[in-house]
Write a protein that holds these residues in place. Sequence first.
Motif, PDB file in Angstrom:
ATOM      1  N   VAL A 160       0.836  -1.200   0.000  1.00  0.00           N
ATOM      2  CA  VAL A 160       0.000   0.000   0.000  1.00  0.00           C
ATOM      3  C   VAL A 160       0.872   1.250   0.000  1.00  0.00           C
ATOM      4  O   VAL A 160       1.916   1.307   0.652  1.00  0.00           O
ATOM      5  N   SER A 161       0.468   2.244  -0.783  1.00  0.00           N
ATOM      6  CA  SER A 161       1.155   3.537  -0.837  1.00  0.00           C
ATOM      7  C   SER A 161       0.337   4.578  -0.085  1.00  0.00           C
ATOM      8  O   SER A 161      -0.898   4.511  -0.060  1.00  0.00           O
ATOM      9  N   PHE A 162       1.030   5.536   0.510  1.00  0.00           N
ATOM     10  CA  PHE A 162       0.376   6.598   1.261  1.00  0.00           C
ATOM     11  C   PHE A 162       0.821   7.953   0.713  1.00  0.00           C
ATOM     12  O   PHE A 162       2.005   8.178   0.468  1.00  0.00           O
ATOM     13  N   ASP A 163      -0.124   8.842   0.551  1.00  0.00           N
ATOM     14  CA  ASP A 163       0.171  10.250   0.295  1.00  0.00           C
ATOM     15  C   ASP A 163      -0.509  11.054   1.388  1.00  0.00           C
ATOM     16  O   ASP A 163      -1.739  11.038   1.515  1.00  0.00           O
ATOM     17  N   PHE A 164       0.282  11.756   2.174  1.00  0.00           N
ATOM     18  CA  PHE A 164      -0.222  12.543   3.291  1.00  0.00           C
ATOM     19  C   PHE A 164       0.087  14.021   3.053  1.00  0.00           C
ATOM     20  O   PHE A 164       1.005  14.357   2.307  1.00  0.00           O
ATOM     21  N   GLY A 165      -0.647  14.876   3.751  1.00  0.00           N
ATOM     22  CA  GLY A 165      -0.174  16.231   3.885  1.00  0.00           C
ATOM     23  C   GLY A 165      -1.087  17.326   3.398  1.00  0.00           C
ATOM     24  O   GLY A 165      -2.199  17.108   2.922  1.00  0.00           O
ATOM     25  N   ARG A 166      -0.571  18.535   3.530  1.00  0.00           N
ATOM     26  CA  ARG A 166      -1.287  19.785   3.293  1.00  0.00           C
ATOM     27  C   ARG A 166      -1.480  20.035   1.806  1.00  0.00           C
ATOM     28  O   ARG A 166      -0.602  19.781   0.983  1.00  0.00           O
ATOM     29  N   CYS A 167      -2.636  20.581   1.479  1.00  0.00           N
ATOM     30  CA  CYS A 167      -2.961  20.903   0.094  1.00  0.00           C
ATOM     31  C   CYS A 167      -2.214  22.156  -0.372  1.00  0.00           C
ATOM     32  O   CYS A 167      -2.219  23.174   0.322  1.00  0.00           O
ATOM     33  N   PRO A 168      -1.615  22.119  -1.576  1.00  0.00           N
ATOM     34  CA  PRO A 168      -1.042  23.331  -2.176  1.00  0.00           C
ATOM     35  C   PRO A 168      -2.150  24.147  -2.840  1.00  0.00           C
ATOM     36  O   PRO A 168      -2.307  24.176  -4.067  1.00  0.00           O
ATOM     37  N   VAL A 169      -2.927  24.854  -2.007  1.00  0.00           N
ATOM     38  CA  VAL A 169      -4.166  25.480  -2.470  1.00  0.00           C
ATOM     39  C   VAL A 169      -3.928  26.417  -3.651  1.00  0.00           C
ATOM     40  O   VAL A 169      -4.682  26.402  -4.633  1.00  0.00           O
ATOM     41  N   ARG A 170      -2.876  27.235  -3.573  1.00  0.00           N
ATOM     42  CA  ARG A 170      -2.660  28.221  -4.641  1.00  0.00           C
ATOM     43  C   ARG A 170      -2.540  27.553  -6.001  1.00  0.00           C
ATOM     44  O   ARG A 170      -3.047  28.069  -7.010  1.00  0.00           O
ATOM     45  N   SER A 171      -1.907  26.391  -6.055  1.00  0.00           N
ATOM     46  CA  SER A 171      -1.765  25.673  -7.325  1.00  0.00           C
ATOM     47  C   SER A 171      -3.041  24.944  -7.725  1.00  0.00           C
ATOM     48  O   SER A 171      -3.234  24.636  -8.904  1.00  0.00           O
ATOM     49  N   MET A 172      -3.906  24.662  -6.758  1.00  0.00           N
ATOM     50  CA  MET A 172      -5.160  23.965  -7.046  1.00  0.00           C
ATOM     51  C   MET A 172      -6.260  24.910  -7.529  1.00  0.00           C
ATOM     52  O   MET A 172      -7.300  24.454  -8.006  1.00  0.00           O
ATOM     53  N   PHE A 173      -6.049  26.224  -7.403  1.00  0.00           N
ATOM     54  CA  PHE A 173      -7.116  27.176  -7.704  1.00  0.00           C
ATOM     55  C   PHE A 173      -7.758  26.979  -9.083  1.00  0.00           C
ATOM     56  O   PHE A 173      -8.987  26.944  -9.191  1.00  0.00           O
ATOM     57  N   PRO A 174      -6.992  26.874 -10.172  1.00  0.00           N
ATOM     58  CA  PRO A 174      -7.656  26.774 -11.480  1.00  0.00           C
ATOM     59  C   PRO A 174      -8.581  25.563 -11.602  1.00  0.00           C
ATOM     60  O   PRO A 174      -9.721  25.702 -12.084  1.00  0.00           O
ATOM     61  N   THR A 175      -8.129  24.396 -11.147  1.00  0.00           N
ATOM     62  CA  THR A 175      -8.970  23.207 -11.231  1.00  0.00           C
ATOM     63  C   THR A 175     -10.171  23.331 -10.306  1.00  0.00           C
ATOM     64  O   THR A 175     -11.309  23.023 -10.685  1.00  0.00           O
ATOM     65  N   ALA A 176      -9.931  23.789  -9.074  1.00  0.00           N
ATOM     66  CA  ALA A 176     -11.029  23.939  -8.123  1.00  0.00           C
ATOM     67  C   ALA A 176     -12.049  24.974  -8.604  1.00  0.00           C
ATOM     68  O   ALA A 176     -13.258  24.789  -8.450  1.00  0.00           O
ATOM     69  N   ALA A 177     -11.561  26.068  -9.188  1.00  0.00           N
ATOM     70  CA  ALA A 177     -12.468  27.112  -9.676  1.00  0.00           C
ATOM     71  C   ALA A 177     -13.355  26.590 -10.805  1.00  0.00           C
ATOM     72  O   ALA A 177     -14.540  26.939 -10.885  1.00  0.00           O
ATOM     73  N   SER A 178     -12.810  25.756 -11.678  1.00  0.00           N
ATOM     74  CA  SER A 178     -13.617  25.214 -12.768  1.00  0.00           C
ATOM     75  C   SER A 178     -14.730  24.322 -12.224  1.00  0.00           C
ATOM     76  O   SER A 178     -15.861  24.334 -12.740  1.00  0.00           O
ATOM     77  N   ILE A 179     -14.443  23.558 -11.169  1.00  0.00           N
ATOM     78  CA  ILE A 179     -15.473  22.723 -10.548  1.00  0.00           C
ATOM     79  C   ILE A 179     -16.488  23.590  -9.818  1.00  0.00           C
ATOM     80  O   ILE A 179     -17.700  23.337  -9.856  1.00  0.00           O
ATOM     81  N   LEU A 180     -16.006  24.649  -9.161  1.00  0.00           N
ATOM     82  CA  LEU A 180     -16.908  25.569  -8.458  1.00  0.00           C
ATOM     83  C   LEU A 180     -17.932  26.168  -9.421  1.00  0.00           C
ATOM     84  O   LEU A 180     -19.128  26.234  -9.120  1.00  0.00           O
ATOM     85  N   LEU A 181     -17.470  26.614 -10.579  1.00  0.00           N
ATOM     86  CA  LEU A 181     -18.370  27.221 -11.549  1.00  0.00           C
ATOM     87  C   LEU A 181     -19.378  26.216 -12.084  1.00  0.00           C
ATOM     88  O   LEU A 181     -20.560  26.527 -12.252  1.00  0.00           O
ATOM     89  N   LYS A 182     -18.925  25.000 -12.321  1.00  0.00           N
ATOM     90  CA  LYS A 182     -19.800  23.978 -12.892  1.00  0.00           C
ATOM     91  C   LYS A 182     -20.826  23.487 -11.890  1.00  0.00           C
ATOM     92  O   LYS A 182     -21.946  23.116 -12.258  1.00  0.00           O
ATOM     93  N   ARG A 183     -20.477  23.485 -10.594  1.00  0.00           N
ATOM     94  CA  ARG A 183     -21.322  22.867  -9.595  1.00  0.00           C
ATOM     95  C   ARG A 183     -21.902  23.898  -8.645  1.00  0.00           C
ATOM     96  O   ARG A 183     -21.895  23.741  -7.433  1.00  0.00           O
ATOM     97  N   GLN A 184     -22.434  24.974  -9.197  1.00  0.00           N
ATOM     98  CA  GLN A 184     -23.111  25.970  -8.374  1.00  0.00           C
ATOM     99  C   GLN A 184     -24.380  25.411  -7.735  1.00  0.00           C
ATOM    100  O   GLN A 184     -24.876  25.955  -6.760  1.00  0.00           O
ATOM    101  N   ASP A 185     -24.907  24.292  -8.266  1.00  0.00           N
ATOM    102  CA  ASP A 185     -26.067  23.653  -7.640  1.00  0.00           C
ATOM    103  C   ASP A 185     -25.736  23.131  -6.248  1.00  0.00           C
ATOM    104  O   ASP A 185     -26.613  23.003  -5.390  1.00  0.00           O
ATOM    105  N   VAL A 186     -24.463  22.853  -6.001  1.00  0.00           N
ATOM    106  CA  VAL A 186     -24.015  22.395  -4.683  1.00  0.00           C
ATOM    107  C   VAL A 186     -23.338  23.519  -3.907  1.00  0.00           C
ATOM    108  O   VAL A 186     -23.593  23.715  -2.721  1.00  0.00           O
ATOM    109  N   PHE A 187     -22.477  24.266  -4.583  1.00  0.00           N
ATOM    110  CA  PHE A 187     -21.622  25.230  -3.902  1.00  0.00           C
ATOM    111  C   PHE A 187     -22.187  26.649  -3.871  1.00  0.00           C
ATOM    112  O   PHE A 187     -21.663  27.507  -3.166  1.00  0.00           O
ATOM    113  N   GLY A 188     -23.249  26.929  -4.627  1.00  0.00           N
ATOM    114  CA  GLY A 188     -23.716  28.291  -4.769  1.00  0.00           C
ATOM    115  C   GLY A 188     -24.700  28.764  -3.720  1.00  0.00           C
ATOM    116  O   GLY A 188     -24.860  29.962  -3.512  1.00  0.00           O
TER     117      GLY A 188
END
Length: 429
Positions: free
Chosen positions: A362-390
Motif C-alpha cells: 500500500v502507498s500513502f500520500d499525506f499532507g497539506r494541500c497546495p491550495v494556490r496551485s489547485m485554484f484553477p482546477t477547483a475554480a472550474s469545478i466551483l463554476l460547474k457545480r453551483q447547484d451544490v456550492f452556490g
Amino acid sequence: MSEVLTKTQRAVLWYPPAYDIRVETIPVPNILHPDDAIVKIKLSGLCGSDLHVYRGHEDVHDPLVCGHEFVGEVVALGPSFTPTSQGRPELYATLRIGDKVVSPFTISCGECQFCRRGVTCRCIHSQLFGIPNLPGGQAQYVRVPKAGGTLFKVDSITSSLSSGQDQVITDSSLLLLADILPTGVFAVLQALQHPKISPFINGVPYPFNSYLPDAVASSQPTTLSLQDRTLTLAVVGLGPVGVCATVSLLELLSDVHGIDYRIVAVDMNPSRREKMQAVLAAMSPSTKVDTVKVADIPEAKDTVALWTNGIGCNAVLEIVGNNSALSLAYELVGPFGLISSVGVHQAPQLPLTGREVYDKNVSFDFGRCPVRSMFPTAASILLKRQDVFGGVGETASLIEKVVSFDSAVDAYEAFDKGRCGKILFDPWM
C-alpha cells in the motif's frame, strides 16, 4: 489610493488552553513589508481544521485571531505592487486596491523552488493564517504577507463567464476556494495521478504506465481490457471537505473515457450521510451519481467486499485525519492500492505496522494541500457545480448558514459537537 482604515476592528480570538473563544476589539493590521496587502474581509469561514486549535490539540500557547478561510477586497498595498514590477509573480504588477480576492489558508511567495514546482504548501515562507505569528481571517481586516504570490483575483474566475453570469458567483461560494474545495480536489488528484492508479486511467499495465527507459518502453504490452480498468474508490469522511472530494472525484472522472468506476462514500454520522445524498440528488442527472454508494462503516465494508470479491478498493481518500479513519482506509484498500490522506493527523503514532503496509504493497500520500496551485482546477469545478456550492441553507447546500461574530462562541461549540455543517462569518453583521 488606500482606504482610510479605522484604528480598531472586531475579531474572533482563541485563548489557551482550549475551548475559549472570545470576540474582542483589536488593532487593524498595517503594512509591515513591501510585499504585504491589507484585505477587508467580506466573509470568513469556520473550518474543521480550526477545531484542532479550539480543542487544544495543537502546540499553541498564546492567544490568536482565528480563521484561515476568507474572501475580501484589497484596501492597501505595499510598495512592491507597481505596474512596472518585473521578474516577480504577476500580481505584483496587476493587483489593485478594490480588487476582490480569495486567499489560500497558507501564504506562498510564488518564487521559491517549491512554489515554482507548484507545491505551494511547502513554500519556504509558508505560514498558516490563524496562528499567533499570523493573525487569521475571522476579523474585519487581515494582513496578507507575500500577497503577490498568495492571493487569487476573483476576476480571473469570473472572466470565463458569459456576460451577466458573474452575478451568480456569490462570496459564500468563492470562500470555498480558500481551503475545502481545493483540498478535496487535491485528495482526488493525489489518487488519479498516482502510478498505481494510472493503469486504470490510461489502460496501460504497470510498469509501462509511467516512466521507463526508451529501450524497455518500446516493448509495451497491449492495453488493458475494460474489465481490468474498473476502478473502485472510497471516500472516508463526509464533512465539508469529504463532500468536496466526492463531488470533485465525480467531476474529474467524468472526463476519463473508457473506464467504469464505483465509489463508496463513508461516514458514521447520519446527518453527514443525508447531506451527501442530497448533494448527489442535486447533481443528478447531469453527473453519473448512480456509481456512488453512501454508507455507514459496516455497510461500506460489505459494499467494497461485494463489489471487489473481497479484494478491496484501488484507492481510498481519507479526509478525517484521525487514526480510526486511517485504520478504516487500510481495511478498505486492496493490494497494491493507495491511500490519499488530507486530514490533519495529530500526535498519536499511525496505527499501522510495517508488516501491514508491506503485505498489501500500500502507498500513502499525506499532507497539506497546495491550495494556490489547485485554484484553477477547483475554480472550474466551483463554476460547474453551483447547484451544490452556490447556495446557503438549502438541502443540498454545502454551507449551512452565515452568522455574525456575536454568534462565534455558539458556532464553534455547535460545529465541534457535529450539530451543524459549514458556517461562515460576516464580520460586518
